[in-house]
Design a protein around this motif. Structure first.
Motif, PDB file in Angstrom:
ATOM      1  N   PRO A   1      28.911   6.176 -33.473  1.00  0.00           N
ATOM      2  CA  PRO A   1      29.675   6.602 -32.300  1.00  0.00           C
ATOM      3  C   PRO A   1      29.810   5.488 -31.273  1.00  0.00           C
ATOM      4  O   PRO A   1      28.891   4.710 -31.061  1.00  0.00           O
ATOM      5  N   TYR A   2      30.968   5.429 -30.673  1.00  0.00           N
ATOM      6  CA  TYR A   2      31.211   4.465 -29.613  1.00  0.00           C
ATOM      7  C   TYR A   2      31.259   5.192 -28.272  1.00  0.00           C
ATOM      8  O   TYR A   2      31.850   6.260 -28.155  1.00  0.00           O
ATOM      9  N   ILE A   3      30.654   4.606 -27.281  1.00  0.00           N
ATOM     10  CA  ILE A   3      30.824   5.050 -25.899  1.00  0.00           C
ATOM     11  C   ILE A   3      31.108   3.801 -25.088  1.00  0.00           C
ATOM     12  O   ILE A   3      30.390   2.810 -25.197  1.00  0.00           O
ATOM     13  N   ILE A   4      32.150   3.836 -24.289  1.00  0.00           N
ATOM     14  CA  ILE A   4      32.484   2.711 -23.424  1.00  0.00           C
ATOM     15  C   ILE A   4      32.681   3.242 -22.012  1.00  0.00           C
ATOM     16  O   ILE A   4      33.537   4.101 -21.782  1.00  0.00           O
ATOM     17  N   PRO A   5      31.898   2.775 -21.048  1.00  0.00           N
ATOM     18  CA  PRO A   5      32.063   3.243 -19.676  1.00  0.00           C
ATOM     19  C   PRO A   5      33.312   2.636 -19.047  1.00  0.00           C
ATOM     20  O   PRO A   5      33.597   1.458 -19.241  1.00  0.00           O
ATOM     21  N   LEU A   6      34.056   3.422 -18.313  1.00  0.00           N
ATOM     22  CA  LEU A   6      35.221   2.907 -17.593  1.00  0.00           C
ATOM     23  C   LEU A   6      34.719   2.341 -16.272  1.00  0.00           C
ATOM     24  O   LEU A   6      34.715   3.010 -15.230  1.00  0.00           O
ATOM     25  N   MET A   7      34.274   1.102 -16.355  1.00  0.00           N
ATOM     26  CA  MET A   7      33.662   0.430 -15.220  1.00  0.00           C
ATOM     27  C   MET A   7      34.148  -1.010 -15.139  1.00  0.00           C
ATOM     28  O   MET A   7      34.534  -1.599 -16.156  1.00  0.00           O
ATOM     29  N   PRO A   8      34.110  -1.614 -13.942  1.00  0.00           N
ATOM     30  CA  PRO A   8      34.388  -3.053 -13.830  1.00  0.00           C
ATOM     31  C   PRO A   8      33.319  -3.838 -14.579  1.00  0.00           C
ATOM     32  O   PRO A   8      32.250  -3.304 -14.918  1.00  0.00           O
ATOM     33  N   PRO A   9      33.564  -5.111 -14.866  1.00  0.00           N
ATOM     34  CA  PRO A   9      32.577  -5.913 -15.602  1.00  0.00           C
ATOM     35  C   PRO A   9      31.195  -5.957 -14.956  1.00  0.00           C
ATOM     36  O   PRO A   9      30.198  -6.120 -15.664  1.00  0.00           O
ATOM     37  N   SER A  10      31.103  -5.813 -13.644  1.00  0.00           N
ATOM     38  CA  SER A  10      29.804  -5.844 -12.974  1.00  0.00           C
ATOM     39  C   SER A  10      28.943  -4.638 -13.326  1.00  0.00           C
ATOM     40  O   SER A  10      27.737  -4.639 -13.090  1.00  0.00           O
TER      41      SER A  10
ATOM     42  N   THR B   1      39.415   4.955  -6.903  1.00  0.00           N
ATOM     43  CA  THR B   1      40.669   4.413  -7.438  1.00  0.00           C
ATOM     44  C   THR B   1      41.021   5.081  -8.757  1.00  0.00           C
ATOM     45  O   THR B   1      42.123   5.620  -8.936  1.00  0.00           O
ATOM     46  N   ILE B   2      40.080   5.081  -9.691  1.00  0.00           N
ATOM     47  CA  ILE B   2      40.378   5.580 -11.028  1.00  0.00           C
ATOM     48  C   ILE B   2      40.510   7.101 -11.043  1.00  0.00           C
ATOM     49  O   ILE B   2      41.343   7.657 -11.762  1.00  0.00           O
ATOM     50  N   SER B   3      39.715   7.812 -10.223  1.00  0.00           N
ATOM     51  CA  SER B   3      39.820   9.275 -10.216  1.00  0.00           C
ATOM     52  C   SER B   3      41.124   9.736  -9.568  1.00  0.00           C
ATOM     53  O   SER B   3      41.732  10.721 -10.018  1.00  0.00           O
TER      54      SER B   3
ATOM     55  N   LEU C   1      45.461  -0.969 -14.946  1.00  0.00           N
ATOM     56  CA  LEU C   1      44.184  -0.934 -14.232  1.00  0.00           C
ATOM     57  C   LEU C   1      43.038  -1.203 -15.199  1.00  0.00           C
ATOM     58  O   LEU C   1      42.146  -2.017 -14.920  1.00  0.00           O
ATOM     59  N   LEU C   2      43.048  -0.525 -16.354  1.00  0.00           N
ATOM     60  CA  LEU C   2      41.975  -0.729 -17.328  1.00  0.00           C
ATOM     61  C   LEU C   2      42.021  -2.132 -17.916  1.00  0.00           C
ATOM     62  O   LEU C   2      40.978  -2.780 -18.082  1.00  0.00           O
TER      63      LEU C   2
END
Length: 245
Positions: A69-78, A203-205, A227-228
């Protein structure tokens, strides 16, 4: 299960994320719309020189999941973000269906704030909205940092087998200029104001809410993709936005 990650574990997670993200990119190339509008939402992170610290899906030992399974958070690189909301939304891409996913939010000292478990019907971007607490108590206190995680529960009897991502959020107060900008009733204007001030979660919400209101709006889809992509999330920029939890 203690949800805060020690530095030694983080280094392993980051190396796993590099492999996972590159694999996902190869199998799911991002496809932008044929015609893109000029980008209006230009997110400006508070620290443009921050290293890429996003924590990706990993597991300890053998995973009983049939497909990795993959999970990727929708977050900036920081891997850190700001919000003005006491009850923000959190986003992550989940690749598997019919397997329990847990969201967990806690304070820096490990005190649980909110947790929920759910299943997704198809691969896509999941949004979890934190409910307001009420009675003069805020879900997120101003100027405090919190840690959140999404975990795919591969084995309920052995949570060390979880695949997970973990990120951070801090709630701040808006300055006077930002307050004036946010008084604008136009949601796009507010999204631009959040982005210009480095307020990632809002911003994203805000953009996600606009997309749900007008799901066929090509300009909004393009803004979402851009944006992504601007935060090096190209591999999931075109993935479907699922219903909020």
């Amino acid at each position: 299960m203690k949800h805060f990650l020690h530095d030694a574990v983080v280094s392993v997670v980051l190396s796993g994320f590099a492999v996972t993200f590159s694999s996902l990119s190869a199998t799911m190339p991002a496809k932008s719309l044929p015609i893109l509008v000029s980008q209006q939402i230009n997110f400006k992170p508070p620290d443009n020189n921050a290293p890429d610290n996003r924590q990706g899906a990993t597991f300890a030992g053998y995973s009983p999941c049939q497909v990795e399974p993959y999970i990727i958070p929708l977050m900036p690189p920081s891997n850190q973000g700001l919000t003005l909301s006491e009850s923000p939304s959190f986003f992550a891409y989940v690749s598997l269906t019919s397997i329990p996913v847990e969201f967990y939010l806690q304070t820096e000292d490990g005190t649980e704030v909110y947790t929920t478990t759910f299943k997704v019907e198809k691969p896509g971007i999941v949004e979890v909205r934190i409910p307001a607490v009420g009675d003069n108590k805020k879900s997120l206190e101003i100027n405090k940092r919190y840690q959140w995680s999404f975990s795919i529960i591969c084995d309920r009897e052995d949570r060390s087998m979880d695949n997970y991502v973990s990120s951070f959020v801090k709630r701040i107060e808006p300055g006077q200029n930002l307050q004036k900008d946010l008084a604008n009733p136009d949601p796009m204007a507010r999204a631009i104001a959040y982005a210009n001030n480095g307020i990632w979660y809002d911003t994203i919400s805000t953009l996600a809410q606009m997309r749900r209101t007008s799901p066929e709006d090509r300009a909004l889809i393009a803004e979402w993709q851009q944006l992504l992509q601007s935060q090096k999330l190209d591999a999931i920029a075109t993935q479907p936005l699922l219903e909020p939890r």
